[in-house]
Design a protein around this motif. Structure first.
Motif, PDB file in Angstrom:
ATOM      1  N   ALA A   1      44.168 105.505 -14.104  1.00  0.00           N
ATOM      2  CA  ALA A   1      42.995 105.892 -14.575  1.00  0.00           C
ATOM      3  C   ALA A   1      41.940 104.681 -14.925  1.00  0.00           C
ATOM      4  CB  ALA A   1      42.922 107.019 -15.699  1.00  0.00           C
ATOM      5  N   LYS A   2      42.525 103.490 -15.147  1.00  0.00           N
ATOM      6  CA  LYS A   2      41.757 102.193 -15.576  1.00  0.00           C
ATOM      7  C   LYS A   2      40.690 101.978 -14.503  1.00  0.00           C
ATOM      8  CE  LYS A   2      45.075  98.944 -13.927  1.00  0.00           C
ATOM      9  NZ  LYS A   2      46.123  97.972 -14.412  1.00  0.00           N
ATOM     10  N   TYR A   3      40.824 102.296 -13.373  1.00  0.00           N
ATOM     11  CA  TYR A   3      39.743 101.656 -12.260  1.00  0.00           C
ATOM     12  C   TYR A   3      38.819 102.655 -12.417  1.00  0.00           C
ATOM     13  CZ  TYR A   3      44.009  99.614 -10.396  1.00  0.00           C
ATOM     14  OH  TYR A   3      45.176  98.862 -10.345  1.00  0.00           O
ATOM     15  N   PHE A   4      38.780 103.925 -13.044  1.00  0.00           N
ATOM     16  CA  PHE A   4      37.583 105.046 -12.716  1.00  0.00           C
ATOM     17  C   PHE A   4      37.109 105.309 -14.070  1.00  0.00           C
ATOM     18  CE2 PHE A   4      40.885 105.594  -9.494  1.00  0.00           C
ATOM     19  CZ  PHE A   4      40.245 105.304  -8.236  1.00  0.00           C
ATOM     20  N   ILE A   5      37.362 104.302 -15.307  1.00  0.00           N
ATOM     21  CA  ILE A   5      36.918 104.684 -16.456  1.00  0.00           C
ATOM     22  C   ILE A   5      36.301 103.825 -17.166  1.00  0.00           C
ATOM     23  CG2 ILE A   5      38.271 107.006 -16.659  1.00  0.00           C
ATOM     24  CD1 ILE A   5      40.028 105.513 -18.508  1.00  0.00           C
ATOM     25  N   THR A   6      35.494 104.223 -18.204  1.00  0.00           N
ATOM     26  CA  THR A   6      35.146 103.250 -19.452  1.00  0.00           C
ATOM     27  C   THR A   6      35.230 103.967 -20.670  1.00  0.00           C
ATOM     28  OG1 THR A   6      32.818 103.958 -19.350  1.00  0.00           O
ATOM     29  CG2 THR A   6      33.360 101.787 -18.073  1.00  0.00           C
ATOM     30  N   CYS A   7      35.712 103.081 -21.756  1.00  0.00           N
ATOM     31  CA  CYS A   7      36.062 103.490 -22.944  1.00  0.00           C
ATOM     32  C   CYS A   7      34.771 102.897 -23.801  1.00  0.00           C
ATOM     33  CB  CYS A   7      37.221 103.376 -23.747  1.00  0.00           C
ATOM     34  SG  CYS A   7      38.293 104.723 -23.528  1.00  0.00           S
ATOM     35  N   ASN A   8      33.707 103.952 -24.391  1.00  0.00           N
ATOM     36  CA  ASN A   8      32.565 103.239 -25.055  1.00  0.00           C
ATOM     37  C   ASN A   8      31.872 101.910 -24.113  1.00  0.00           C
ATOM     38  OD1 ASN A   8      33.447 105.095 -26.868  1.00  0.00           O
ATOM     39  ND2 ASN A   8      35.096 103.336 -27.474  1.00  0.00           N
ATOM     40  N   GLY A   9      31.597 102.240 -22.891  1.00  0.00           N
ATOM     41  CA  GLY A   9      31.088 101.011 -22.078  1.00  0.00           C
ATOM     42  C   GLY A   9      31.933 100.026 -21.817  1.00  0.00           C
ATOM     43  N   GLN A  10      33.088  99.966 -22.321  1.00  0.00           N
ATOM     44  CA  GLN A  10      34.068  98.812 -22.063  1.00  0.00           C
ATOM     45  C   GLN A  10      34.892  99.174 -20.988  1.00  0.00           C
ATOM     46  OE1 GLN A  10      36.888  98.373 -24.783  1.00  0.00           O
ATOM     47  NE2 GLN A  10      37.974  96.479 -23.847  1.00  0.00           N
ATOM     48  N   TYR A  11      35.001  98.347 -19.950  1.00  0.00           N
ATOM     49  CA  TYR A  11      35.771  98.463 -18.666  1.00  0.00           C
ATOM     50  C   TYR A  11      36.977  97.599 -18.729  1.00  0.00           C
ATOM     51  CZ  TYR A  11      36.545  99.104 -13.445  1.00  0.00           C
ATOM     52  OH  TYR A  11      37.122  99.457 -12.501  1.00  0.00           O
ATOM     53  N   LEU A  12      38.240  98.049 -18.358  1.00  0.00           N
ATOM     54  CA  LEU A  12      39.464  97.332 -18.315  1.00  0.00           C
ATOM     55  C   LEU A  12      39.530  96.563 -17.453  1.00  0.00           C
ATOM     56  CD1 LEU A  12      42.502  99.317 -19.507  1.00  0.00           C
ATOM     57  CD2 LEU A  12      41.435  97.663 -20.537  1.00  0.00           C
ATOM     58  N   MET A  13      39.027  96.479 -16.322  1.00  0.00           N
ATOM     59  CA  MET A  13      39.151  95.456 -15.054  1.00  0.00           C
ATOM     60  C   MET A  13      37.689  94.450 -15.378  1.00  0.00           C
ATOM     61  SD  MET A  13      41.470  96.793 -13.977  1.00  0.00           S
ATOM     62  CE  MET A  13      41.874  96.127 -12.440  1.00  0.00           C
ATOM     63  N   THR A  14      37.799  93.623 -14.391  1.00  0.00           N
ATOM     64  CA  THR A  14      36.632  92.815 -14.577  1.00  0.00           C
ATOM     65  C   THR A  14      35.785  93.252 -13.495  1.00  0.00           C
ATOM     66  OG1 THR A  14      37.934  91.204 -12.911  1.00  0.00           O
ATOM     67  CG2 THR A  14      37.548  90.485 -15.099  1.00  0.00           C
ATOM     68  N   LYS A  15      34.580  93.278 -13.548  1.00  0.00           N
ATOM     69  CA  LYS A  15      33.533  93.990 -12.796  1.00  0.00           C
ATOM     70  C   LYS A  15      33.737  93.503 -11.200  1.00  0.00           C
ATOM     71  CE  LYS A  15      30.601  96.818 -14.898  1.00  0.00           C
ATOM     72  NZ  LYS A  15      31.745  97.572 -15.941  1.00  0.00           N
ATOM     73  N   ASP A  16      33.987  92.400 -10.940  1.00  0.00           N
ATOM     74  CA  ASP A  16      34.155  91.893  -9.536  1.00  0.00           C
ATOM     75  C   ASP A  16      34.958  92.698  -8.814  1.00  0.00           C
ATOM     76  OD1 ASP A  16      34.866  90.094 -11.397  1.00  0.00           O
ATOM     77  OD2 ASP A  16      35.522  88.856  -9.803  1.00  0.00           O
ATOM     78  N   LEU A  17      36.016  92.991  -9.479  1.00  0.00           N
ATOM     79  CA  LEU A  17      37.117  93.977  -8.719  1.00  0.00           C
ATOM     80  C   LEU A  17      36.750  95.325  -8.467  1.00  0.00           C
ATOM     81  CD1 LEU A  17      40.234  92.310 -10.828  1.00  0.00           C
ATOM     82  CD2 LEU A  17      39.424  91.730  -8.442  1.00  0.00           C
ATOM     83  N   TRP A  18      35.780  95.462  -8.643  1.00  0.00           N
ATOM     84  CA  TRP A  18      35.103  97.047  -8.556  1.00  0.00           C
ATOM     85  C   TRP A  18      34.746  96.985  -7.209  1.00  0.00           C
ATOM     86  CZ3 TRP A  18      34.926 101.670 -10.547  1.00  0.00           C
ATOM     87  CH2 TRP A  18      34.072 102.612 -10.089  1.00  0.00           C
ATOM     88  N   ASN A  19      35.733  97.055  -6.353  1.00  0.00           N
ATOM     89  CA  ASN A  19      35.650  97.567  -4.867  1.00  0.00           C
ATOM     90  C   ASN A  19      36.775  98.251  -4.551  1.00  0.00           C
ATOM     91  OD1 ASN A  19      37.709  96.012  -3.252  1.00  0.00           O
ATOM     92  ND2 ASN A  19      36.689  94.389  -4.477  1.00  0.00           N
ATOM     93  N   ALA A  20      36.560  99.298  -3.573  1.00  0.00           N
ATOM     94  CA  ALA A  20      37.549 100.332  -2.946  1.00  0.00           C
ATOM     95  C   ALA A  20      38.636  99.784  -2.437  1.00  0.00           C
ATOM     96  CB  ALA A  20      36.723 101.166  -1.827  1.00  0.00           C
ATOM     97  N   ASP A  21      38.738  98.516  -1.757  1.00  0.00           N
ATOM     98  CA  ASP A  21      39.597  97.843  -1.098  1.00  0.00           C
ATOM     99  C   ASP A  21      40.770  97.659  -2.221  1.00  0.00           C
ATOM    100  OD1 ASP A  21      39.393  97.846   1.530  1.00  0.00           O
ATOM    101  OD2 ASP A  21      38.952  95.757   1.820  1.00  0.00           O
ATOM    102  N   PHE A  22      40.301  96.874  -2.989  1.00  0.00           N
ATOM    103  CA  PHE A  22      41.129  96.284  -4.218  1.00  0.00           C
ATOM    104  C   PHE A  22      41.691  97.466  -4.942  1.00  0.00           C
ATOM    105  CE2 PHE A  22      41.806  95.270  -8.894  1.00  0.00           C
ATOM    106  CZ  PHE A  22      42.710  94.358  -8.516  1.00  0.00           C
TER     107      PHE A  22
END
Ligand code: SF4
Lengths: 405, 249
Positions: free
Chosen positions: A359-380
């Motif tokens: 789930a961690k790739y697809f959610i935020t909790c109160n605006g917080q994202y568990l991954m770093t934003k630059d890893l936000w891509n479908a390939d990774f």
């Protein structure tokens, strides 16, 4: 032939039918008699193939006048044939049930003489079990396609579940592999059962089965058929049974191992249709007619719709939560109800049984994202999800996946 | 709330324990631990047993919401070392949040309690399937089970309905408890007080067991063999009493 040999032959011929569940029925205890049913079903054992055993799954007989190409029992196969007497089936069922080996009986049959004759054999057996032995446990019977509707009616009042197998998703496939069968005859039964269903008539509903990978149909064909069956006949379940090569025929595919990964994907997609507010067109299309074997259909959908993510756990709707990979029905419900009392954190999600690894790739909790934003891509994300799934698959499945890597 | 260095001891039954919890909550005491009478105190332990007899147990219990009481009961049946203390904390939170306590997964002890309950329920559900009866002479059914949690009461309730018109006995081997059903109700008794040495199988028992074993072997599809999956659903710890796999151990 003694009873044990018969049982081996007639269980062996019945084992390819995938349906096993014993759920959905609430048969109340009767003052006289043996047994009850349990709404959510009970598994009594697990076979070496990991499938649940809850019912005594047998054929009345493995003699058959039909010659379906994919079936072990087809007329042209030279195999040992056997037939149970109704009394024998009752004896085994009662003795197994009293010892708590089983939840009930699943009775099917090859077709002897004609559909009505066969249907009568099933009815005779099951009425003996219900009326002479006062058996009050779960019974699932196959309806024989082509049998008269008055017999379907008789059988329906005796059983908890009835099923007629569609076998193949298109008429073309049926013509090729089961030339004696006619899908109209199957849907006639389904229609009749749907119209007459009640607490006394097929109380836990009807199901059906399709064989996967014996014919050329795509996953899109199969899922469209399922969705159509769910809608038109209010089926409880469609079961998918990976084709196991038991016969040789020019019209059958040359495979050594059953397509288990594909079967699994179909079950996953089936759940998405029934419980997760997905439509067939969301997950498959004529341009994209088959499942990605590397990744489950929900994650696959999410990756194709990355622009709709990430969802914020504390703000998005129930329907949106359901679409997040790693969040199941229970998880989504828990999040919604907890949200009323406190702000949900990542830690809470873990406690609620949400698979954060997915789930961690697809959610935020109160605006917080568990991954770093630059890893936000479908390939990774895809690579990681595939890796994650690989850890949980068995070796045979891995081999099958390897073919597609 | 005041912390106490005492370990509170209760008579070994659920209602006394609930009475004690009610009393501790009323006096705002947070005990070091709560243990049943079999507890053997350590050298430096300070133990205390309250006299619960003047308290009105039915009144205390009737004040507790049904779902919360059920949860406490499942906790009571669990094998958790600190189940009594967990029950107490869950009980305290239920006084504060009422039936909303079930949503408070953010509170660690509530989360813990609900997970334990789930574990007990799951094991009970598994055993509804995994219990195997043997038929003894005179048609009595007899089963031996092994379980982590003390679920024989729950399980007996299930078989009381299912095998209503049979005589049956279930034995929890680890705890040495028998549940004896006489076609009306079941009774839990200490196996030491029962003479069950003479277990003689009925004449057809062997034949039926053989039939079942052949069925079991046949029904698995060998092209789909999946041991991991089987073990997942049917953990080895139960195998000893599951007839069809007991000789695979
Ligand atoms: S009708 Fe076809 S599938 Fe059914 S038993 Fe006969 S040959 Fe097999």
């Amino acid at each position: 032939m003694n009873l044990q040999e018969k049982l081996i032959i007639l269980a062996d011929s019945a084992k390819y039918d995938a349906s096993c569940s014993s759920s959905g029925s609430t048969r109340n205890i009767k003052s006289k008699g043996l047994g009850n049913t349990f709404f959510s079903g009970i598994c009594h054992s697990f076979a070496a193939d990991g499938r649940c055993i809850s019912l005594l799954k047998i054929l009345m007989t493995n003699c058959c006048i039909f010659d379906c190409k994919y079936c072990l029992n087809r007329r042209s196969n030279n195999i040992k044939r056997a037939i149970f007497t109704p009394e024998e089936i009752c004896q085994i069922t009662i003795n197994f049930y009293r010892r708590n080996y089983i939840e009930g009986l699943f009775l099917s049959s090859g077709i002897v003489q004609n559909p009505d004759y066969t249907m009568n054999l099933l009815i005779e057996t099951i009425s003996l079990l219900r009326n002479k032995y006062h058996f009050n446990g779960y019974i699932h019977a196959k309806a024989i396609p082509g049998a008269s509707l008055y017999l379907v009616k008789k059988l329906g009042y005796l059983v908890d579940r009835m099923s007629a197998n569609i076998e193949l998703p298109t008429d073309k496939g049926l013509k090729l592999l089961a030339p004696n069968k006619d899908s109209k005859k199957v849907t006639n039964i389904m229609h009749y059962v749907k119209e007459n269903r009640s607490a006394k008539f097929v109380s836990s509903g009807q199901s059906t089965q399709m064989i996967i990978g014996a014919s050329q149909e795509s996953d899109y064909d199969i899922m469209s058929k399922s969705s159509n069956l769910y809608q038109n006949y209010k089926l409880k379940r469609v079961f998918y049974s990976a084709y196991i090569p038991v016969n040789h025929d020019k019209n059958l595919p040359l495979i050594k191992t059953p397509p288990l990964v594909r079967e699994n994907r179909l079950y996953q997609a089936d759940w998405l249709l029934r419980y997760y507010h997905f439509k067939v067109e969301d997950i498959l299309s004529s341009d994209n007619p088959n499942f990605n074997l590397l990744i489950d259909p929900k994650a696959d959908w999410a990756l194709r719709h990355l622009d709709e993510f990430p969802k914020d756990i504390n703000h998005c709707s129930y329907e949106e939560l359901l679409k997040v990979p790693g969040i199941g029905l229970k998880g989504a419900k828990r999040i919604i109800s907890s949200r009323q009392y406190f702000t949900v954190t990542f830690k809470d999600l873990q406690k609620m049984g949400i698979v954060l690894k997915r789930a961690k790739y697809f959610i935020t909790c109160n605006g917080q994202y568990l991954m770093t934003k630059d890893l936000w891509n479908a390939d990774f994300i895809t690579k990681n999800l595939v890796l994650e799934e690989q850890k949980h698959t068995t070796d045979t499945k891995k081999e099958q996946l390897a073919l597609f890597l | 709330m005041k912390k106490s260095n005492y370990i509170y001891i209760y008579p070994n039954d659920f209602t006394s324990l609930i009475t004690l919890l009610g009393e501790l909550a009323k006096s705002k005491i947070l005990p070091l631990n709560i243990q049943d009478k079999n507890y053997i105190p350590g050298l430096f332990d300070k133990v205390i047993e309250l006299d619960l007899s003047p308290l009105n147990t039915p009144a205390i219990i009737s004040h507790i919401d049904k779902n919360i009481l059920n949860t406490l009961f499942y906790l009571y049946l669990s094998n958790h070392e600190y189940k009594e203390l967990i029950m107490y904390y869950f009980f305290l939170y239920s006084l504060k949040f009422k039936d909303k306590v079930f949503f408070h997964r953010d509170i660690n002890i509530v989360d813990k309690a609900l997970k334990i309950v789930k574990y007990v329920q799951n094991e009970n559900h598994k055993l509804k399937g995994f219990t195997r009866f043997k038929e003894l002479k005179r048609h009595i059914l007899y089963a031996e089970i092994t379980c982590e949690n003390n679920i024989i009461f729950l399980l007996s309730n299930h078989f009381k309905k299912r095998l209503k018109n049979e005589f049956w006995i279930i034995k929890d081997v680890k705890r040495n408890i028998l549940s004896i059903y006489d076609k009306k109700d079941f009774y839990l008794v200490d196996a030491n007080n029962c003479n069950l040495k003479e277990i003689i199988l009925s004449e057809e028992e062997q034949e039926i067991e053989d039939l079942w074993k052949s069925f079991y072997k046949t029904i698995g599809i060998k092209e789909r063999q999946n041991d991991r999956c089987r073990l997942n659903f049917m953990p080895k710890k139960y195998w000893k009493y599951i007839l069809e796999v007991s000789d695979e151990i």
